[in-house]
Design a protein around this motif. Structure first.
Motif, PDB file in Angstrom:
ATOM      1  N   LYS A   1       0.836  -1.203   0.000  1.00 51.89           N
ATOM      2  CA  LYS A   1       0.000   0.000   0.000  1.00 51.89           C
ATOM      3  C   LYS A   1       0.870   1.252   0.000  1.00 51.89           C
ATOM      4  CE  LYS A   1      -1.807  -1.910   3.561  1.00 51.89           C
ATOM      5  NZ  LYS A   1      -2.372  -2.097   4.887  1.00 51.89           N
ATOM      6  N   CYS A   2       2.156   1.067  -0.334  1.00 47.83           N
ATOM      7  CA  CYS A   2       3.120   2.159  -0.229  1.00 47.83           C
ATOM      8  C   CYS A   2       3.173   2.917  -1.552  1.00 47.83           C
ATOM      9  CB  CYS A   2       4.480   1.583   0.118  1.00 47.83           C
ATOM     10  SG  CYS A   2       5.810   2.778   0.055  1.00 47.83           S
ATOM     11  N   GLN A   3       2.956   4.215  -1.483  1.00 47.96           N
ATOM     12  CA  GLN A   3       3.000   5.012  -2.706  1.00 47.96           C
ATOM     13  C   GLN A   3       4.417   5.143  -3.236  1.00 47.96           C
ATOM     14  OE1 GLN A   3       0.783   8.639  -1.633  1.00 47.96           O
ATOM     15  NE2 GLN A   3      -0.703   8.018  -3.168  1.00 47.96           N
ATOM     16  N   LEU A   4       5.394   5.173  -2.347  1.00 50.15           N
ATOM     17  CA  LEU A   4       6.784   5.278  -2.811  1.00 50.15           C
ATOM     18  C   LEU A   4       7.154   4.050  -3.649  1.00 50.15           C
ATOM     19  CD1 LEU A   4       9.552   6.717  -2.746  1.00 50.15           C
ATOM     20  CD2 LEU A   4      10.076   5.385  -0.698  1.00 50.15           C
ATOM     21  N   ALA A   5       6.794   2.885  -3.124  1.00 48.03           N
ATOM     22  CA  ALA A   5       7.114   1.653  -3.857  1.00 48.03           C
ATOM     23  C   ALA A   5       6.393   1.633  -5.201  1.00 48.03           C
ATOM     24  CB  ALA A   5       6.708   0.442  -3.021  1.00 48.03           C
ATOM     25  N   SER A   6       5.133   2.066  -5.197  1.00 50.00           N
ATOM     26  CA  SER A   6       4.356   2.068  -6.431  1.00 50.00           C
ATOM     27  C   SER A   6       4.983   2.991  -7.464  1.00 50.00           C
ATOM     28  CB  SER A   6       2.924   2.502  -6.099  1.00 50.00           C
ATOM     29  OG  SER A   6       2.278   3.004  -7.233  1.00 50.00           O
TER      30      SER A   6
END
Lengths: 705, 369
Positions: free
Chosen positions: A108-113
């Motif tokens: 659910k991590c935006q950085l990873a996405s």
């Protein structure tokens, strides 16, 4: 507002002139990576992911903070812009832990996405992780700032959106960090609104595990009071109205879901308070007393907004005029059906009148709320016992049974059939009918629930000198509410916990005592309670009167005509239909003894089911209170907002035990205002746009529509 | 909304504290310019001075703060006034507010130019450790205000500047539209790597931290250049600096961020050999680097392969197994020195000579080296 034409990646786009290039692109299904941007926050421009190429402009422009202009030509996939994005990602990942799978935000991590979208260059940059230990000191929120990539969304949310400023930037040993603006979040004036958690793209600031129910959809889980309420009364909304001094709107908000706002203000079991997020800090908001105050100030202005559908010509019979029966009658009448309520006892109200003592619920309050139900055309026929629902059905389109649990349970103890041995239901009903059963000097009540307390308090008020309550449960496991136990003790009632009942002792047909033995290790297994008896702990409490308060069951027989199981009416849990078509049931007679609010909540569902059966749409939602535009800018916590729970005013024990007058006087205006100010306004968090990922923006393969 | 005109002295570069100089030396003209601007904006005036400085004759509200290159930006100034760290906002139609004021910013130099109408700029010329702030006509050749004849290099534009050879000064024209506020002369005995370290340390400290490229870029540059002075850097790092630096010049958020890599890139380009010498040969001709940089070594003829040092090392920088000569991985070693006392054989030493002894390159049995 004018619109402008621009070109993004070759697509002609029309956008409102107030939009930024980023907004215009996203609105049209063209994804531009962005991280520090959040749609509820002012543009920032710090993450450098949203940079794009504009024809005629050197270098790159920041799309989140550049307004659209007529004729602009934008290239989001420009080589230079993409190289800058990759560099920004490279940099952020050099400060961020390399292992994703151990992070609670994994998936659910935006950085990873974003990094998946932007890609990695594998540049030989240096790892510069921020070494800072997790701060778990706050009971609601967890700070693991070694994961922080300094997008600043939390700081901006706390400052700009909330006006609180509990978080700030600070250079610590030369490294920029997000820190608490004080020794603790409380000191920093934090309102615990959770906006920081809501906007954090990584796992740096999170709700602690257990604060919210992960199994529920977010919009339900984040407002635990409303979720816990069986009728889902919009608690934060009406508390906000109370805080604003708009009591009529608060009362109307409660009435949107329940036809007994003030009664519930007196007697509700308040599951909302048990689930209030403030429990983790310094005690739940006193929600029930706030509701009571608001309801007492009701000016009836909600009536002009109430719906009343045209008559349908369908006839509905309701058996029983307790909270379930009256709720069904009320809403079925509003849906246009002709409703007749049959009540066995002389007056309507069910357990609200014949179970709950009048010192807890003044009868004027109940009478007024029942009158409101009658006022819309519900007919209530008292002293009318219905022996057979099936017989009744012949004259009605639908029969709804809510006959409650008016028969007390009796344990198989020696001498349990003597005249001085009473059952809770009989004892309380007799008092409320005006013919109280006589009590001796010494009274022992068996049971540890709220009904047991009602029996004990009633016995005290009827003149008993020594009243003992005894139950299997330990003090912290009693089902009675802690507040009521405290008041009972103030009234001289002795509570003997962790005892099993051995025998009622009698001489010459007169009760003289109750023999009990101490227990430990109490568990409730499939066959009932399991425990170990403590040797040599058997004692006899002297008693002239013994009252069983160990549960109640429906006063119903096979003659009623619907399927029963262990004395309760059997229904389909979704439709509330019994085995006989057109006969429905809910409330205590289905579930066993519960609460007024549980009965109301289920009755609302049953109404929808029955209306649909009669050809309606089953919709009973209504907006009685004005629309509320909750101000997200709540400001730093004041001293009053950090205060402990406000306790209601009560009559002194020495005076209140002499009569059946109300003893809990609730709040006055200023107490209600102060207590309402303690609300953490958990619902504000739902105003914040949920975090999106790149796949959420792109309608399908290929960008713009 | 009322207007507030902030006279900011805090935007100045470390190499050119021109604003405070003007307030002290040209206060009347500065005040005249400020009053003119304030009248135009109908604004109240506030002076923002460096901490510890005192200027007589300012009759407006005075606030103090630390230097930061973003403090010419109204939003950044408003943040500082509100007690927050400065960070700029560069955006169409953005209005910076502080309390019930809309904030505008001017520098003392802008005020001076507005009052006098002169076509000049002030340039801080630093040579031999002494700084002189000169009022220079636009168009003047740098060579005429600074004599850098035998110097090693000249930095034009301070923390946002470019290193040039001294002979370039003669043709270099001072302009108003670029960062020509500082000319700093570096003598022959200055190590350019060490100079780069110091400029990048300053850049890191100056970065407001808002933009990823500047915040992390300064940290990366500082770290990488420092590694060049301790022998940990790689030759490829020079290309890395150029490539990353050029992207930052295009992509960073504010003018400081876009310019902060220029001194480093220009130094690397101008003194490629000197940087390579540091990296490859681990030597510094100026004797500034590697001097104090202690390297810890395990002397191969004394090591008995007992492994005591391995347990002592927090960084896991010591490689070895029983009865093999242990080795310290210099990339991982943090020079804490704990291993020295752990070794009963006195085999671990702090080596200060630039020339290293012969050491095993792979794990070797005790006695076989």
């Amino acid at each position: 507002m004018g619109t402008v034409q621009l070109t993004i990646d070759g697509y002609k786009i029309e956008a409102d002139e107030s939009k930024t290039v980023l907004e215009a692109a996203l609105d049209n299904g063209i994804y531009i990576p962005h991280l520090c941007h959040h749609e509820n926050l002012h543009p920032n421009g710090g993450c450098r992911l949203c940079v794009v190429k504009q024809d005629g402009v050197d270098g790159v422009i920041t799309s989140c903070s550049t307004k659209v202009k007529e004729g602009m030509v934008i290239h989001t996939k420009d080589e230079q812009a993409e190289a800058i994005r990759k560099l920004s990602c490279d940099f952020m990942f050099k400060t961020h832990p390399t292992e994703c799978t151990g992070c609670p935000k994994y998936g659910k991590c935006q950085l990873a996405s974003i990094s998946q979208y932007v890609g990695d260059t594998g540049r030989d940059l240096r790892y510069c992780q921020i070494r800072v230990t997790a701060d778990e000191s706050n009971p609601l929120m967890l700070h693991e700032m070694h994961r922080c990539i300094l997008c600043g969304r939390c700081v901006r949310a706390c400052n700009e959106m909330r006006g609180v400023g509990a978080l700030k930037f600070e250079k610590v040993d030369g490294r920029m960090r997000v820190v608490i603006n004080g020794d603790s979040l409380e000191e920093a004036g934090c309102r615990f609104c959770g906006a920081c958690v809501e906007v954090c793209p990584t796992g740096s600031i999170r709700d602690k595990v257990g604060v919210f129910d992960d199994n529920l959809p977010k919009e339900r889980a984040l407002v635990p009071c409303r979720e816990a309420c069986p009728a889902h009364v919009n608690v934060p909304k009406y508390i906000r109205y109370i805080n604003e001094g708009n009591y009529a709107a608060a009362a109307a908000t409660v009435r949107e879901k329940v036809p007994f706002p003030e009664t519930l203000g007196y007697v509700c079991v308040h599951d909302c308070e048990a689930n209030c997020k403030r429990n983790f800090l310094n005690g739940a908001v006193s929600i029930r007393n706030l509701k009571r105050y608001a309801a007492s100030q009701d000016d009836g202005s909600w009536k002009k907004n109430a719906f009343q559908k045209p008559d349908t010509g369908k006839k509905v019979a309701v058996i029983g005029s307790g909270p379930a029966g009256l709720t069904v009658a009320y809403y079925m009448r509003k849906l246009g059906h002709e409703v007749t309520v049959f009540e066995k006892l002389p007056k309507a109200g069910g357990q609200m009148r014949y179970g709950i003592p009048s010192y807890r619920l003044p009868r004027e309050v109940l009478d007024a709320e029942i009158a409101e139900i009658e006022a819309i055309g519900v007919k209530i026929e008292c002293n009318s016992e219905v022996k057979s629902a099936v017989e009744l059905k012949k004259d009605y389109d639908v029969v709804y049974a809510a006959i409650g649990t008016h028969a007390g349970n009796k344990l198989p103890l020696e001498n349990n059939d003597l005249p001085d041995v009473y059952l809770n239901a009989d004892f309380l009903r007799a008092e409320n009918l005006g013919n109280p059963l006589p009590v001796g000097e010494n009274v022992v009540v068996l049971g540890g629930g709220n009904v047991a307390i009602d029996c004990a308090e009633t016995a005290v008020r009827l003149g008993a000198k020594h009243v003992v309550m005894t139950c299997l449960e330990a003090p912290d496991k009693m089902t009675a509410s802690a507040e009521e136990v405290t008041w009972a003790k103030e009234d001289g009632i002795i509570v003997e916990n962790s005892r099993t009942f051995d025998a009622i002792v009698a001489e010459n047909g007169k009760v003289t005592g109750l023999t009990v033995t101490g227990i430990e290790g109490l568990k409730f297994g499939p066959k009932g309670p399991e425990f170990t008896r403590i040797p040599d702990s058997t004692v006899t409490f002297p008693a002239d009167t013994v009252i069983f308060a160990v549960g109640q069951h429906p006063d119903v027989t096979e003659e009623f005509g619907v399927e029963l199981n262990r004395g309760r009416i059997v229904v389909n849990p979704e439709t509330f239909a019994t085995n006989i078509e057109g006969i429905y049931a809910s409330g205590d007679c289905v579930t066993g003894t519960r609460s007024v609010i549980q009965a109301v909540g289920e009755a609302r569902l049953a109404v929808s089911a029955m209306d649909q059966y009669l050809g309606g749409d089953g919709n009973i939602e209504e907006n009685l209170a004005p629309e509320q535009d909750a101000n997200p800018c709540i400001g730093k916590a004041t001293e009053a907002q950090r205060a402990n729970r406000t306790e209601p005013r009560t009559i002194d024990a020495a005076d209140r035990v002499k009569n059946f007058e109300p003893m809990d006087l609730g709040f006055d205006c200023s107490m209600a205002g102060c207590e309402a100010d303690r609300c953490l306004q958990c619902d504000l968090r739902l105003q914040i746009a949920p975090q999106k990922f790149w796949s959420d923006y792109v309608p399908e393969e290929g960008g713009a529509e | 909304m009322k207007n507030l005109l902030v006279v900011s002295c805090l935007k100045d570069d470390n190499y050119a504290h021109i604003s405070i100089h003007l307030l002290k030396e040209k206060l009347a003209d500065v005040k005249a310019g400020v009053e003119k601007k304030a009248a135009e904006l109908q604004a109240d005036v506030l002076y923002l001075l460096p901490e510890g400085e005192k200027v007589d004759g300012i009759d407006c509200e005075v606030r103090y703060g630390a230097y930061n290159p973003t403090l010419g930006n109204p939003y950044s100034v408003a943040q500082l006034l509100a007690g927050n760290l400065p960070r700029p906002m560069i955006q169409d139609d953005f209005v910076a507010t502080y309390e019930d004021y809309e904030v505008s910013v001017m520098t003392p130099e802008e005020a001076y130019l507005l009052a006098t109408g002169k076509n000049v700029r002030f340039v801080a010329v630093t040579a031999d450790g002494k700084t002189e702030i000169k009022e220079v006509e636009i168009g003047t050749k740098a060579g005429s205000i600074c004599d850098a004849g035998s110097a090693k290099a000249v930095l034009i534009g301070g923390q946002k500047g470019t290193f040039v050879k001294p002979e370039s000064l003669a043709d270099y024209e001072i302009r108003a539209d670029r960062d020509d506020y500082a000319i700093t002369v570096f003598n022959q005995d200055e190590c350019m790597v060490q100079t780069a370290v110091s400029i990048m340390e300053q850049a890191w400290a100056s970065s407001c931290g808002k933009c990823v490229l500047c915040r992390e870029g300064t940290l990366q540059f500082k770290t990488i250049v420092t590694e060049m002075t301790t022998g940990k850097a790689k030759v490829t790092d020079l290309d890395l600096i150029r490539e990353v630096g050029e992207l930052i010049e295009i992509g960073a958020y504010c003018p400081f961020g876009r310019a902060m890599a220029k001194p480093l890139i220009s130094a690397v380009n101008l003194f490629q050999d000197e940087f390579e010498e540091h990296i490859k040969r681990k030597t510094c001709k100026c004797g500034k680097c590697y001097k104090a940089a202690a390297v810890y070594l395990i002397l191969p003829d004394l090591c008995t392969g007992c492994g005591d040092c391995v347990d002592e090392c927090d960084e896991d920088a010591i490689d070895g197994k029983a009865n093999f000569i242990h080795m310290i991985d210099q990339d991982m070693c943090e020079q804490c020195g704990k291993c020295v006392s752990a070794c009963d054989e006195d085999a671990i030493v702090k080596w200060e000579d630039a020339k290293l002894p012969k050491l095993p390159k792979k794990l070797t049995k005790v006695g076989k080296f």
